[in-house]
Design a protein around this motif. Structure first.
Motif: not given
Ligand SMILES: Nc1nc2c(ncn2[C@@H]2O[C@H](COP(=O)(O)OP(=O)(O)OP(=O)(O)O)[C@@H](O)[C@H]2O)c(=O)[nH]1
Ligand SMILES: [Mg+2]
Length: 346
Positions: A13-15, A29-31, A65-67
């Motif tokens: 997702k973050t990528t 890392y989650g985050g 939104c990056d969840v």
């Protein structure tokens, strides 16, 4: 209006989020939940900008939104906190891991993850609907309200997402503000390994996505992030080497835009060529208000040229000469790609 990138831990997702937004949130890392703005690519705007050579070109934008996924023991579960973060999103984009990752637990299982996610959402919705139904009965709510909750319960008990139930069978007016997850528009992005970037959607996955009344596509997040780092000439070569026609990210963003039932109308001129975002079905006067409140207040009429008509004739003058300029009133339903000029008086 925002669309949430959701899914299980480490699915990419973050990528995807970083590549779309140009931000640099740490991956793996989650985050925290992060919000970013994404430009909606549009070949029509590229073309209009080429024709008008304006001082400024403005594309439509949307918020993503990056969840973060939930790492830890019950890896395929969603905690109440995780569920709440997902409920806050207007549409969902489920990113499924379909690449091997030694750091992740277990082999990639996109179909299994899709089922798990769907089951979690059904379960969460059912809990809400049953509670509401019980209360409605106790309070002797109107029959239509009880019928609406019962229709929702019946769908969920057979694991059908609410988005698959037609409006005629489900009075959604009673569900406003409940944050039901299976009623949200859903886009499923299968994040495949680099080596399979050009492969079509696996058949079983595609079938299941269609059954869930969701949109689906495949992409390789790491390929997309590599593409974004190259300049335009290099990009083409890179895509060709991988057997790809174009970046999947553009398609992804456009699909997400459509998922929210959003369309664009355009304003053109020497100063600016610009895309404006409205919901499908918006009337001309409301649409004019997007540009400026004066245009809505003092609206007289809209002069409209559908994009295709403009391209066919080449200039606004030629469109007029051909008698193809549409003069529309305030109730006109604006079409996707309409080039609008608002006449107003305040
Ligand atoms: N090989 C490969 N690795 C990927 C791909 N996409 C992401 N990764 C890697 O997988 C790991 C997790 O990626 P993230 O983008 O952080 O995943 P995420 O879904 O945001 O993870 P959480 O927020 O922790 O749930 C990182 O090490 C990425 O580099 C891909 O398409 N191919
Ligand atoms: Mg992440």
């Amino acid at each position: 209006m925002k669309i949430g990138l959701v899914g299980f831990a480490g699915s990419g997702k973050t990528t995807v989020f970083n590549t779309m937004t140009g931000l640099d949130v740490p991956v793996g890392y989650g985050g925290e939940v992060r919000l970013g703005t994404v430009r909606v690519p549009d070949e029509r705007i590229d073309r209009l900008s080429g024709i008008f050579s304006p001082k400024k070109t403005t594309y439509a934008e949307m918020a993503f939104c990056d969840v973060p996924g939930e790492h830890g023991a019950d890896k395929k579960g969603l905690s109440p906190r995780g569920l709440q973060q997902i409920r806050d999103q207007e549409a969902l984009c489920l990113v499924l891991r379909d690449f091997e990752d030694p750091a992740a637990d277990g082999e990639a299982d996109p179909l299994g993850d899709l089922e798990s996610f769907h089951a979690e959402c059904v379960f969460a919705d059912l809990e809400i609907v049953e509670k509401r139904l019980e209360r409605a009965k106790k309070e002797q709510a109107p029959a239509q309200e009880i019928a609406a909750f019962e229709a929702a319960r019946d769908a969920l008990e057979t694991e059908r997402p609410l988005r698959s139930v037609p409006e005629s069978q489900l009075d959604r007016g009673f569900f406003r503000g409940f944050g039901l997850l299976t009623d949200r528009p859903l886009l499923v992005a299968v994040n495949v390994d680099e080596s399979r970037a050009a492969d079509p959607m696996p058949e079983a996955l595609g079938r299941r996505i269609a059954e869930l009344h969701a949109a689906g596509l495949t992409l390789s997040a790491s390929v997309e992030s590599d593409i974004a780092a190259l300049d335009v000439a290099e990009q083409e070569e890179f895509l060709r080497d991988l057997g790809l026609e174009s970046s999947a990210l553009d398609r992804f963003i456009r699909t997400a835009y459509g998922l929210l039932d959003l369309i664009s109308f355009f304003t053109v001129g020497p100063d600016e060529v610009r895309a404006w975002t409205i919901r499908r079905g918006t009337h001309a006067r409301r649409a004019a208000g997007k540009i400026h409140s004066d245009l809505e207040r003092g609206f007289i009429r809209a002069e409209v040229i559908p994009y295709e008509t403009f391209i066919e004739h080449g200039t606004e003058g030629a469109v007029k000469a051909a008698g193809k300029l549409q003069v529309e009133g305030k109730e006109y339903v604006v079409g996707d790609g309409d080039i609008m000029h608002i006449r107003f008086n305040v």
